[in-house]
Design a protein around this motif. Sequence first.
Motif, short mmCIF file in Angstrom:
data_model
loop_
_atom_site.label_atom_id
_atom_site.label_comp_id
_atom_site.label_asym_id
_atom_site.label_seq_id
_atom_site.Cartn_x
_atom_site.Cartn_y
_atom_site.Cartn_z
N ARG A 47 0.83 -1.21 0.00
CA ARG A 47 0.00 0.00 0.00
C ARG A 47 0.86 1.26 0.00
NH1 ARG A 47 0.53 1.77 4.73
NH2 ARG A 47 -0.97 3.40 4.36
N ALA A 48 0.26 2.32 -0.51
CA ALA A 48 0.94 3.61 -0.56
C ALA A 48 0.24 4.56 0.42
CB ALA A 48 0.87 4.16 -1.98
N ASP A 49 0.87 5.71 0.66
CA ASP A 49 0.28 6.72 1.55
C ASP A 49 0.16 8.05 0.82
OD1 ASP A 49 0.05 5.74 4.51
OD2 ASP A 49 1.90 4.86 3.73
N ARG A 50 -0.94 8.72 1.08
CA ARG A 50 -1.13 10.05 0.50
C ARG A 50 -0.58 11.10 1.46
NH1 ARG A 50 -4.49 9.89 -3.97
NH2 ARG A 50 -5.88 8.10 -4.11
N LEU A 51 -0.04 12.17 0.89
CA LEU A 51 0.54 13.24 1.70
C LEU A 51 -0.49 13.81 2.68
CD1 LEU A 51 2.92 15.16 2.24
CD2 LEU A 51 2.07 16.60 0.38
N SER A 52 -1.73 14.02 2.21
CA SER A 52 -2.74 14.63 3.08
C SER A 52 -3.04 13.70 4.28
CB SER A 52 -4.03 14.90 2.30
OG SER A 52 -4.47 13.70 1.70
N GLY A 53 -3.12 12.40 4.02
CA GLY A 53 -3.43 11.46 5.10
C GLY A 53 -2.33 11.42 6.14
N LEU A 54 -1.09 11.37 5.68
CA LEU A 54 0.02 11.30 6.65
C LEU A 54 0.21 12.63 7.37
CD1 LEU A 54 2.85 9.08 5.13
CD2 LEU A 54 1.39 8.62 7.10
N THR A 55 -0.10 13.74 6.69
CA THR A 55 0.00 15.04 7.36
C THR A 55 -0.95 15.07 8.55
OG1 THR A 55 0.57 16.09 5.27
CG2 THR A 55 -0.21 17.54 7.01
N ALA A 56 -2.19 14.59 8.33
CA ALA A 56 -3.18 14.57 9.41
C ALA A 56 -2.73 13.61 10.52
CB ALA A 56 -4.54 14.16 8.86
N THR A 57 -2.22 12.45 10.13
CA THR A 57 -1.78 11.48 11.15
C THR A 57 -0.65 12.06 11.99
OG1 THR A 57 -2.37 9.65 9.70
CG2 THR A 57 -0.86 9.14 11.51
N LEU A 58 0.34 12.68 11.34
CA LEU A 58 1.48 13.22 12.08
C LEU A 58 1.03 14.30 13.06
CD1 LEU A 58 4.18 13.31 9.24
CD2 LEU A 58 4.18 11.86 11.28
N SER A 59 0.06 15.13 12.66
CA SER A 59 -0.47 16.13 13.59
C SER A 59 -1.10 15.45 14.78
CB SER A 59 -1.57 16.94 12.91
OG SER A 59 -1.04 17.98 12.23
N GLY A 60 -1.88 14.42 14.49
CA GLY A 60 -2.63 13.73 15.55
C GLY A 60 -1.76 13.00 16.55
N ILE A 61 -0.55 12.64 16.16
CA ILE A 61 0.31 11.87 17.08
C ILE A 61 1.40 12.76 17.70
CG2 ILE A 61 -0.13 9.68 15.91
CD1 ILE A 61 2.57 9.93 14.52
N GLY A 62 1.26 14.07 17.54
CA GLY A 62 2.17 15.00 18.22
C GLY A 62 3.52 15.15 17.56
N ALA A 63 3.60 14.84 16.26
CA ALA A 63 4.86 15.05 15.52
C ALA A 63 4.52 15.68 14.17
CB ALA A 63 5.60 13.72 15.33
N PRO A 64 4.01 16.94 14.20
CA PRO A 64 3.50 17.54 12.96
C PRO A 64 4.55 17.64 11.86
CG PRO A 64 3.26 19.03 14.84
CD PRO A 64 3.90 17.79 15.36
N LEU A 65 4.06 17.55 10.63
CA LEU A 65 4.94 17.61 9.45
C LEU A 65 5.63 18.98 9.39
CD1 LEU A 65 5.65 16.05 6.78
CD2 LEU A 65 3.92 17.47 5.69
N GLN A 66 6.96 18.96 9.22
CA GLN A 66 7.72 20.21 9.11
C GLN A 66 8.27 20.40 7.69
OE1 GLN A 66 8.17 22.44 11.63
NE2 GLN A 66 6.89 21.22 12.97
N SER A 67 8.63 19.30 7.04
CA SER A 67 9.20 19.39 5.69
C SER A 67 8.86 18.10 4.96
CB SER A 67 10.73 19.45 5.69
OG SER A 67 11.22 20.20 6.73
N TRP A 68 8.81 18.19 3.64
CA TRP A 68 8.69 16.94 2.88
C TRP A 68 9.40 17.09 1.54
CZ3 TRP A 68 5.88 16.39 -1.78
CH2 TRP A 68 5.05 17.44 -2.12
N TYR A 69 9.85 15.95 1.04
CA TYR A 69 10.61 15.89 -0.21
C TYR A 69 10.01 14.79 -1.10
CZ TYR A 69 14.39 17.58 2.95
OH TYR A 69 15.15 18.23 3.88
N GLY A 70 10.23 14.93 -2.39
CA GLY A 70 10.00 13.82 -3.30
C GLY A 70 11.30 13.05 -3.48
N VAL A 71 11.19 11.76 -3.66
CA VAL A 71 12.37 10.91 -3.90
C VAL A 71 12.08 10.06 -5.13
CG1 VAL A 71 13.79 9.04 -2.96
CG2 VAL A 71 12.95 10.84 -1.44
#
Length: 235
Positions: free
Chosen positions: A162-186
């Motif tokens: 399975r893959a992850d969408r940026l929006s979904g992981l952004t919400a998850t990271l906020s919810g677990i107390g480690a909000p998204l600060q930066s992201w890159y494409g690889v």
Amino acid sequence: MGRQVDEQIAQRFPVGQRLRVLDVGMGQGTQALRLARAGHKVTGLEKDPGMLDVARAALAGEPAGIQDRVELIEGDGRETGAHFLPGSFDIVLCHGVLMYVPEPDAMLAGLARMLAPGGLLSLLVRNGDALAMRPGLDGDWSGALAAFDTTDYTNRLGLDVRADRLSGLTATLSGIGAPLQSWYGVRVFTDGTEAGEQLPPEDELERLLAAEERAGRSDPYRGVAALLHLCGVRG
Ligand SMILES: C[S@@+](CC[C@H](N)C(=O)[O-])C[C@H]1O[C@@H](n2cnc3c(N)ncnc32)[C@H](O)[C@@H]1O
């Protein structure tokens, strides 16, 4: 990847600080050994005993001072709480693992708990917003059309993952107390490269890496990368 991790370390921690790193699903230990060589104290957690043997063999080839800074443990990334105390690490890497975890939120919450305040959670995931790119660039139009509306895919090993969408992981990271600060494409330009394919000559490889690095931090290119590198920071 290594350059992006180093950039995050340089931005977030004092120069020369020996950081406590947990590498979850470290595989053959490429990042774990690289960070140990840079002076950090690294714990690798890996559930596949065969992979662990490969990592142990690689570690055995390192100088004693580096071996002393690395601990390799057999275990599941979903059970970090059974191995470590909360707040024990400055950096948690989880690269190329989430694809294999059907419901990753609980595991991610566990990884965030492992971080000390200000600690970095570095996730490398398959980009669920761009799954049509691979079949589309291969001219597999049925595959491309099917890929728009799903985050499930079959990887090059033939495994259903399975893959992850940026929006979904952004919400998850906020919810677990480690909000998204930066992201890159690889792998913006080089997703078509097969494992084991011969690398280009050194000067061409340098240019390839420079182009990938630039695209990985630039819109709109990073949004269609094969992989996303997300960096959350523990509040
Ligand atoms: C694609 S490899 C990535 C290895 C390495 N992190 C890298 O980026 O090169 C995925 C690794 O994650 C491990 N893995 C998968 N699920 C895991 C889990 N729940 N806990 C620990 N390791 C896991 C696999 O055994 C494999 O070694």
